[in-house]
Scaffold this motif. Structure first.
Motif, short mmCIF file in Angstrom:
data_model
loop_
_atom_site.label_atom_id
_atom_site.label_comp_id
_atom_site.label_asym_id
_atom_site.label_seq_id
_atom_site.Cartn_x
_atom_site.Cartn_y
_atom_site.Cartn_z
N MET A 175 0.84 -1.19 0.00
CA MET A 175 0.00 0.00 0.00
C MET A 175 0.88 1.25 0.00
SD MET A 175 -3.22 0.84 -0.06
CE MET A 175 -4.06 -0.62 0.59
N GLU A 235 0.66 5.01 1.01
CA GLU A 235 -0.17 5.86 1.85
C GLU A 235 0.32 7.30 1.78
OE1 GLU A 235 -0.96 2.43 5.28
OE2 GLU A 235 0.38 4.12 5.68
N ALA A 249 -0.15 11.05 3.60
CA ALA A 249 -0.68 11.80 4.74
C ALA A 249 -0.30 13.26 4.57
CB ALA A 249 -0.13 11.25 6.06
N ARG A 272 -5.88 12.25 4.12
CA ARG A 272 -5.22 10.99 3.77
C ARG A 272 -5.71 10.49 2.41
NH1 ARG A 272 -2.70 8.02 7.92
NH2 ARG A 272 -3.05 8.80 10.04
N GLU A 275 -4.75 6.72 -0.25
CA GLU A 275 -3.92 5.53 -0.40
C GLU A 275 -4.24 4.83 -1.72
OE1 GLU A 275 -6.58 2.34 2.21
OE2 GLU A 275 -4.89 3.36 3.18
#
Length: 255
Positions: A189, A191, A193, A203, A205
């Motif tokens: 994954m 991600e 932020a 956020r 992803e």
């Protein structure tokens, strides 16, 4: 007339809220969306791009699924001989954790938020659990993190994210994330932020799959689906390799 004013004010309020929500949104795309691990695979550079609120900083993580890792602790017996001692199991450790930022991590933490600490490698200390026989394993997680850093599977990267000028409250970013050559097949994954004052305000992803292709995929299929044939071929290859090495050394000795 009052009803018309009411609906106009309501529409204006909804538009203002919608614009504020859009400015605090995070968007992410990843290239490539899938990683092919072939015979010549030696790591790749993954590009993560998108947008975040203009008054925030981007932190991008490439992270693998958590699993239980079983290891042997080595130590000296009698202060002389190195041997395997206790068995240690690390639970909840991600297979890979690469954390990227444009700004210095310590500077982001200095704003007082705790979210940045949780995103860093140091944040894994509270997530990874240790099961071992006996005591004396207080620093086991710290040593585990050092080992993973040495293997290149855990890493913090600073300066590999660049920004463009902000437009309508959003600024675009691009992150170049080096993926290690020791990457195992599986699901990962990416991600994103967006951090403001040490706290995550948005956020996003995207999943990335890594799979064996070509000759490595053929070997893996042979090993799992035709284990007996795989064992015979491995033995023949080992014998031929030993014979070739013996002939080389014999020819050198003749001279």
């Amino acid at each position: 007339m009052k009803t018309l004013y009411f609906f106009l004010l309501l529409a204006l309020g909804l538009l203002t809220v919608s614009n504020a929500a859009a400015q605090d949104a995070a968007r992410l795309t990843v290239e490539p969306a899938a990683i092919s691990i072939g015979a010549l695979y030696n790591g790749i550079t993954l590009t993560a791009a998108g947008s975040i609120p203009e008054d925030s900083e981007a932190i991008v993580r490439f992270i693998g699924a958590t699993c239980d890792l079983h290891m042997k602790e080595r130590g000296k017996v009698g202060g002389v001989v190195w041997m395997n001692l206790d068995s240690i199991t690390f639970k909840g450790a991600p297979s890979v954790c690469l954390v990227s930022s444009a700004a210095d991590f310590n500077g982001l933490e200095a704003n007082g938020g705790v979210s940045v600490k949780l995103l860093r490698l140091s944040g894994l200390k509270g997530a990874i659990q240790v099961e071992a026989n006996g005591g004396g394993h207080e620093n086991a997680v710290e040593e585990f993190l050092k080992l993973k850093r040495k293997e290149g599977l855990y890493k913090e990267l600073v300066g590999n994210i660049s920004y463009e000028s902000a437009v309508e409250g959003q600024k675009r970013f691009r992150a170049q994330v080096p993926i290690p050559s020791r990457l195992a097949p599986g699901s990962y994954m990416v991600e994103l932020a967006a951090v403001r004052n040490g706290e995550v305000v948005a956020r996003a992803e995207q999943p990335v799959d890594a799979a064996l292709v070509g000759f490595p995929a053929m070997l893996a299929a042979l090993a799992f689906e035709h284990s007996a044939l795989y064992g015979i071929l491995a033995t023949i290859i080992a014998l031929l390799a030993g014979l070739a090495i013996g002939l080389i050394f014999q020819s050198k000795g003749a001279h």
